[in-house]
Enzyme design. Structure first.
Site, short mmCIF file in Angstrom:
data_model
loop_
_atom_site.label_atom_id
_atom_site.label_comp_id
_atom_site.label_asym_id
_atom_site.label_seq_id
_atom_site.Cartn_x
_atom_site.Cartn_y
_atom_site.Cartn_z
N ARG A 93 0.86 -1.18 0.00
CA ARG A 93 0.00 0.00 0.00
C ARG A 93 0.90 1.23 0.00
NH1 ARG A 93 -3.41 -2.93 -1.31
NH2 ARG A 93 -5.44 -3.36 -0.37
N HIS A 95 -1.12 -0.29 -9.87
CA HIS A 95 -1.73 -1.19 -8.88
C HIS A 95 -2.41 -2.39 -9.55
CE1 HIS A 95 -3.75 -1.51 -4.65
NE2 HIS A 95 -3.49 -2.70 -5.18
N GLU A 110 -3.72 7.05 -5.33
CA GLU A 110 -4.10 6.33 -6.56
C GLU A 110 -5.51 6.73 -6.98
OE1 GLU A 110 -3.82 2.16 -5.73
OE2 GLU A 110 -1.83 2.38 -4.91
#
Ligand code: 8YV
Length: 312
Positions: free
Chosen positions: A231, A278, A260
């Protein structure tokens, strides 16, 4: 009777169809939309299928008076306030293990791409510019020293793969683990000092926020490369950018970021980074397995059976 609420615009068409084929379902784009739903519908909902990273807090849970389950699509459930869920007797489930291989594969792929400058190499050939000259020489990955931050299920898969690259494996973890000759460090900064690569495989959430601090990144140093597949919150991103810009950190390979998908534009100006959107778990096979596991938890809950992969 609508007993399932699908929450998140990250679900694909196919994933949504599968969920609503199995249970009478309604759909909202984000947890923040729940309170605005029709009251009768809100009262009917017993389970939520959640996907994405928008915060799912107490307010959204309160708006669903008969909620008993939040089934997360993903191993990381840091977007969900699990303490609030537990206090309301709402079960939370996730999708562990089925994604370990893909996330570990991407971590290794990003390391190779960063070390061997593979994206620029591809662009030189694909753009027809190879006759104008070769790329500058790049860096060797095999045989280097790597520190895995968090030797959980994904961290171990990464370490196993890197061992095959003849790398010297170091790790930090809550406790020392049984490993084939890998070096345990109680202190992250000391590990960062000892290795060429630092690979972050921590869980997200408040307990790991900023765990990879400026100090740790400075210890990794101008020859060191930071890899993050966990993360964005686990790393002090502003410090990482400062150090990358000044050359005090050698490079980074990142699949996750703080904001993000609106990644800090400073990343775009660096040529020592390899960036991915991601997509650690983003294969057809694994996303299907994650969807199946999410649905298995919902099926079990609505049938009054034991949950398959409970979190709380
Ligand atoms: C996401 C992830 O779930 O599993 C996790 O924790 O971060 C990913 O697999 C996926 O991007 C869907 O949001």
């Amino acid at each position: 009777m609508t007993n399932l609420l699908i929450v998140g615009n990250a679900f694909t068409e196919e994933e949504r169809a599968r969920l609503s084929g199995a249970h009478a379902a309604a759909l909202v784009a984000s947890p923040s939309d729940i309170a605005g739903m029709d009251m009768t519908l809100r009262t009917e909902v017993r389970a939520v299928a959640f996907k994405g990273h928008a915060p799912f807090g107490a307010e959204a849970m309160q708006a669903l008076p008969n909620l008993g389950l939040i089934a997360n699509f993903g191993v990381g459930y840091d977007a969900i306030d699990v303490t609030a869920a537990t206090a309301r007797s709402v079960a939370v489930t996730n999708t562990p293990d089925v994604l370990n291989d893909d996330v570990a594969d991407l971590a290794v792929g990003m390391m190779l791409a960063q070390a061997r400058d593979m994206v620029r190499g591809h662009l030189v050939v694909a753009s027809g510019k190879w006759p104008e000259g070769n790329l500058p020489l790049n860096r060797k990955m095999s045989g280097g020293k790597v520190g895995i931050v968090g030797l959980g299920r994904i961290g171990r898969e990464i370490a196993n793969r890197l061992a095959a690259f003849k790398m010297d494996i170091h790790y930090t973890s809550r406790s020392e683990k049984e490993t084939p000759g890998w070096t345990y460090h109680a202190d992250l900064k000391a590990m960062a000092q000892a290795v060429d690569w630092l690979v972050v495989a921590l869980v997200g959430g408040p307990e790991t926020e900023g765990h990879v601090s400026r100090e740790v990144l400075e210890a990794l140093g101008p020859q060191g490369v930071l890899v993050n597949i966990s993360r964005g919150t686990t790393v002090d991103e502003a410090a990482m950018l400062d150090l990358l810009e000044s050359g005090k950190l050698g490079g980074a390979a990142l699949d996750v970021f703080l904001n993000e998908p609106d990644v800090d534009p400073r990343f775009r100006r660096l040529n020592t980074v390899h960036l991915q959107p991601h997509q650690g778990s983003g294969t057809v096979e694994t996303r299907r397995a994650m969807a199946e596991l999410q649905l298995a938890n919902i099926d079990a809950f609505l049938a009054g059976k034991d949950l398959v992969t409970p979190v709380n």
